[in-house]
Motif scaffolding. Sequence first.
Motif, PDB file in Angstrom:
ATOM      1  N   ASP A 198       0.833  -1.206   0.000  1.00 24.56           N
ATOM      2  CA  ASP A 198       0.000   0.000   0.000  1.00 24.56           C
ATOM      3  C   ASP A 198       0.871   1.261   0.000  1.00 24.56           C
ATOM      4  O   ASP A 198       0.619   2.195  -0.773  1.00 24.56           O
ATOM      5  CB  ASP A 198      -0.926   0.025   1.223  1.00 24.56           C
ATOM      6  CG  ASP A 198      -2.092  -0.951   1.114  1.00 24.56           C
ATOM      7  OD1 ASP A 198      -2.345  -1.469   0.004  1.00 24.56           O
ATOM      8  OD2 ASP A 198      -2.734  -1.206   2.155  1.00 24.56           O
ATOM      9  N   ALA A 199       1.870   1.294   0.852  1.00 21.24           N
ATOM     10  CA  ALA A 199       2.753   2.463   0.926  1.00 21.24           C
ATOM     11  C   ALA A 199       3.489   2.662  -0.396  1.00 21.24           C
ATOM     12  O   ALA A 199       3.597   3.789  -0.891  1.00 21.24           O
ATOM     13  CB  ALA A 199       3.751   2.306   2.070  1.00 21.24           C
ATOM     14  N   PHE A 200       3.985   1.571  -0.974  1.00 20.60           N
ATOM     15  CA  PHE A 200       4.716   1.655  -2.244  1.00 20.60           C
ATOM     16  C   PHE A 200       3.811   2.235  -3.329  1.00 20.60           C
ATOM     17  O   PHE A 200       4.183   3.181  -4.028  1.00 20.60           O
ATOM     18  CB  PHE A 200       5.226   0.268  -2.645  1.00 20.60           C
ATOM     19  CG  PHE A 200       6.124   0.288  -3.853  1.00 20.60           C
ATOM     20  CD1 PHE A 200       7.494   0.437  -3.702  1.00 20.60           C
ATOM     21  CD2 PHE A 200       5.606   0.154  -5.128  1.00 20.60           C
ATOM     22  CE1 PHE A 200       8.330   0.467  -4.810  1.00 20.60           C
ATOM     23  CE2 PHE A 200       6.422   0.182  -6.239  1.00 20.60           C
ATOM     24  CZ  PHE A 200       7.804   0.337  -6.082  1.00 20.60           C
ATOM     25  N   ASP A 201       2.625   1.679  -3.464  1.00 26.41           N
ATOM     26  CA  ASP A 201       1.691   2.136  -4.495  1.00 26.41           C
ATOM     27  C   ASP A 201       1.300   3.598  -4.284  1.00 26.41           C
ATOM     28  O   ASP A 201       1.235   4.380  -5.240  1.00 26.41           O
ATOM     29  CB  ASP A 201       0.440   1.258  -4.528  1.00 26.41           C
ATOM     30  CG  ASP A 201       0.726  -0.158  -5.019  1.00 26.41           C
ATOM     31  OD1 ASP A 201       1.802  -0.386  -5.621  1.00 26.41           O
ATOM     32  OD2 ASP A 201      -0.124  -1.036  -4.779  1.00 26.41           O
ATOM     33  N   ASN A 202       1.041   3.978  -3.039  1.00 30.74           N
ATOM     34  CA  ASN A 202       0.643   5.351  -2.746  1.00 30.74           C
ATOM     35  C   ASN A 202       1.770   6.336  -3.043  1.00 30.74           C
ATOM     36  O   ASN A 202       1.538   7.396  -3.625  1.00 30.74           O
ATOM     37  CB  ASN A 202       0.201   5.487  -1.290  1.00 30.74           C
ATOM     38  CG  ASN A 202      -1.107   4.767  -1.006  1.00 30.74           C
ATOM     39  OD1 ASN A 202      -1.890   4.491  -1.911  1.00 30.74           O
ATOM     40  ND2 ASN A 202      -1.327   4.449   0.254  1.00 30.74           N
ATOM     41  N   LEU A 203       2.998   6.002  -2.633  1.00 30.83           N
ATOM     42  CA  LEU A 203       4.130   6.896  -2.870  1.00 30.83           C
ATOM     43  C   LEU A 203       4.507   6.967  -4.348  1.00 30.83           C
ATOM     44  O   LEU A 203       5.013   7.982  -4.824  1.00 30.83           O
ATOM     45  CB  LEU A 203       5.346   6.457  -2.052  1.00 30.83           C
ATOM     46  CG  LEU A 203       5.268   6.723  -0.552  1.00 30.83           C
ATOM     47  CD1 LEU A 203       6.380   5.978   0.179  1.00 30.83           C
ATOM     48  CD2 LEU A 203       5.329   8.209  -0.266  1.00 30.83           C
ATOM     49  N   ALA A 204       4.276   5.893  -5.084  1.00 27.42           N
ATOM     50  CA  ALA A 204       4.643   5.845  -6.504  1.00 27.42           C
ATOM     51  C   ALA A 204       3.670   6.637  -7.391  1.00 27.42           C
ATOM     52  O   ALA A 204       4.015   6.970  -8.525  1.00 27.42           O
ATOM     53  CB  ALA A 204       4.703   4.396  -6.991  1.00 27.42           C
ATOM     54  N   GLY A 242       4.831   9.391  -9.577  1.00 28.29           N
ATOM     55  CA  GLY A 242       6.290   9.369  -9.517  1.00 28.29           C
ATOM     56  C   GLY A 242       6.875   8.369 -10.490  1.00 28.29           C
ATOM     57  O   GLY A 242       6.279   8.085 -11.529  1.00 28.29           O
ATOM     58  N   ASN A 243       8.022   7.809 -10.123  1.00 27.27           N
ATOM     59  CA  ASN A 243       8.752   6.907 -11.003  1.00 27.27           C
ATOM     60  C   ASN A 243       9.218   5.682 -10.212  1.00 27.27           C
ATOM     61  O   ASN A 243       9.954   5.841  -9.234  1.00 27.27           O
ATOM     62  CB  ASN A 243       9.960   7.660 -11.590  1.00 27.27           C
ATOM     63  CG  ASN A 243      10.740   6.829 -12.567  1.00 27.27           C
ATOM     64  OD1 ASN A 243      10.199   5.965 -13.239  1.00 27.27           O
ATOM     65  ND2 ASN A 243      12.034   7.093 -12.647  1.00 27.27           N
ATOM     66  N   VAL A 244       8.788   4.501 -10.619  1.00 30.05           N
ATOM     67  CA  VAL A 244       9.242   3.268  -9.974  1.00 30.05           C
ATOM     68  C   VAL A 244      10.647   2.950 -10.484  1.00 30.05           C
ATOM     69  O   VAL A 244      10.857   2.787 -11.686  1.00 30.05           O
ATOM     70  CB  VAL A 244       8.279   2.096 -10.253  1.00 30.05           C
ATOM     71  CG1 VAL A 244       8.852   0.783  -9.737  1.00 30.05           C
ATOM     72  CG2 VAL A 244       6.919   2.380  -9.636  1.00 30.05           C
ATOM     73  N   GLU A 282      10.931   6.904  -6.825  1.00 32.24           N
ATOM     74  CA  GLU A 282      11.083   8.337  -6.620  1.00 32.24           C
ATOM     75  C   GLU A 282       9.687   8.931  -6.675  1.00 32.24           C
ATOM     76  O   GLU A 282       8.955   8.725  -7.648  1.00 32.24           O
ATOM     77  CB  GLU A 282      11.963   8.939  -7.716  1.00 32.24           C
ATOM     78  CG  GLU A 282      12.195  10.418  -7.556  1.00 32.24           C
ATOM     79  CD  GLU A 282      13.109  10.972  -8.624  1.00 32.24           C
ATOM     80  OE1 GLU A 282      12.608  11.692  -9.518  1.00 32.24           O
ATOM     81  OE2 GLU A 282      14.320  10.656  -8.576  1.00 32.24           O
ATOM     82  N   ASP A 283       9.296   9.635  -5.613  1.00 33.88           N
ATOM     83  CA  ASP A 283       7.943  10.186  -5.604  1.00 33.88           C
ATOM     84  C   ASP A 283       7.846  11.411  -6.511  1.00 33.88           C
ATOM     85  O   ASP A 283       8.841  11.867  -7.083  1.00 33.88           O
ATOM     86  CB  ASP A 283       7.459  10.467  -4.178  1.00 33.88           C
ATOM     87  CG  ASP A 283       8.165  11.623  -3.475  1.00 33.88           C
ATOM     88  OD1 ASP A 283       8.732  12.518  -4.148  1.00 33.88           O
ATOM     89  OD2 ASP A 283       8.143  11.634  -2.227  1.00 33.88           O
ATOM     90  N   LYS A 284       6.660  11.943  -6.652  1.00 32.79           N
ATOM     91  CA  LYS A 284       6.436  13.043  -7.582  1.00 32.79           C
ATOM     92  C   LYS A 284       7.143  14.330  -7.174  1.00 32.79           C
ATOM     93  O   LYS A 284       7.228  15.272  -7.959  1.00 32.79           O
ATOM     94  CB  LYS A 284       4.945  13.292  -7.762  1.00 32.79           C
ATOM     95  CG  LYS A 284       4.215  13.759  -6.518  1.00 32.79           C
ATOM     96  CD  LYS A 284       2.733  13.897  -6.810  1.00 32.79           C
ATOM     97  CE  LYS A 284       1.965  14.304  -5.575  1.00 32.79           C
ATOM     98  NZ  LYS A 284       0.533  14.413  -5.870  1.00 32.79           N
ATOM     99  N   GLN A 302      13.526  10.004  -3.027  1.00 28.11           N
ATOM    100  CA  GLN A 302      13.669   8.563  -3.274  1.00 28.11           C
ATOM    101  C   GLN A 302      13.311   7.794  -2.001  1.00 28.11           C
ATOM    102  O   GLN A 302      13.733   8.158  -0.902  1.00 28.11           O
ATOM    103  CB  GLN A 302      15.093   8.240  -3.720  1.00 28.11           C
ATOM    104  CG  GLN A 302      15.352   8.762  -5.114  1.00 28.11           C
ATOM    105  CD  GLN A 302      16.589   8.152  -5.735  1.00 28.11           C
ATOM    106  OE1 GLN A 302      17.072   7.105  -5.328  1.00 28.11           O
ATOM    107  NE2 GLN A 302      17.097   8.826  -6.751  1.00 28.11           N
ATOM    108  N   TRP A 303      12.550   6.726  -2.203  1.00 28.91           N
ATOM    109  CA  TRP A 303      12.083   5.865  -1.119  1.00 28.91           C
ATOM    110  C   TRP A 303      12.473   4.424  -1.412  1.00 28.91           C
ATOM    111  O   TRP A 303      12.415   3.981  -2.565  1.00 28.91           O
ATOM    112  CB  TRP A 303      10.560   5.927  -1.001  1.00 28.91           C
ATOM    113  CG  TRP A 303      10.024   7.251  -0.615  1.00 28.91           C
ATOM    114  CD1 TRP A 303       9.730   8.298  -1.461  1.00 28.91           C
ATOM    115  CD2 TRP A 303       9.712   7.699   0.694  1.00 28.91           C
ATOM    116  NE1 TRP A 303       9.236   9.356  -0.735  1.00 28.91           N
ATOM    117  CE2 TRP A 303       9.232   9.017   0.582  1.00 28.91           C
ATOM    118  CE3 TRP A 303       9.808   7.107   1.957  1.00 28.91           C
ATOM    119  CZ2 TRP A 303       8.822   9.745   1.697  1.00 28.91           C
ATOM    120  CZ3 TRP A 303       9.405   7.844   3.050  1.00 28.91           C
ATOM    121  CH2 TRP A 303       8.917   9.142   2.929  1.00 28.91           C
TER     122      TRP A 303
END
Length: 128
Positions: free
Chosen positions: A89-95, A98-100, A117-119, A123-124
Amino acid sequence: MATLKPFLFSEDSRAQAEFYIGALGGEIQSVMTFGDGPEPHGANKDKVMHMCLTAGGVTFFMADLLDPLTRGNGFSLNLIFESSAEGKDAFDNLAAGGNVLHPLEPVFWGGMYGQLEDKFGVQWMISC
């Protein structure tokens, strides 16, 4: 709930870690090199793929960059989740927007890992 661990990228993780330990006290907890992984890495086999250290009472992760270090790409925020559902969930929300950089998927060291990298350009790394 997630745990945040600063993740620093370095041209020489071992030297940088020793500097922080000397400056703040602490110790290296673990080191994994690229040579410890499943893929052969030739000249990079002794470079640090993942290091865990404690300095000044804070746990840091570090790795050697295989590309040149430029200011601004020397860190990533690393969130560690207890469950894969929370991590996904966190990955999808932050992406979103942005750019996977690396999809969230099972990894050889256990669990799942992904990088994005979020919008806003942050970088996460997500581990679960």
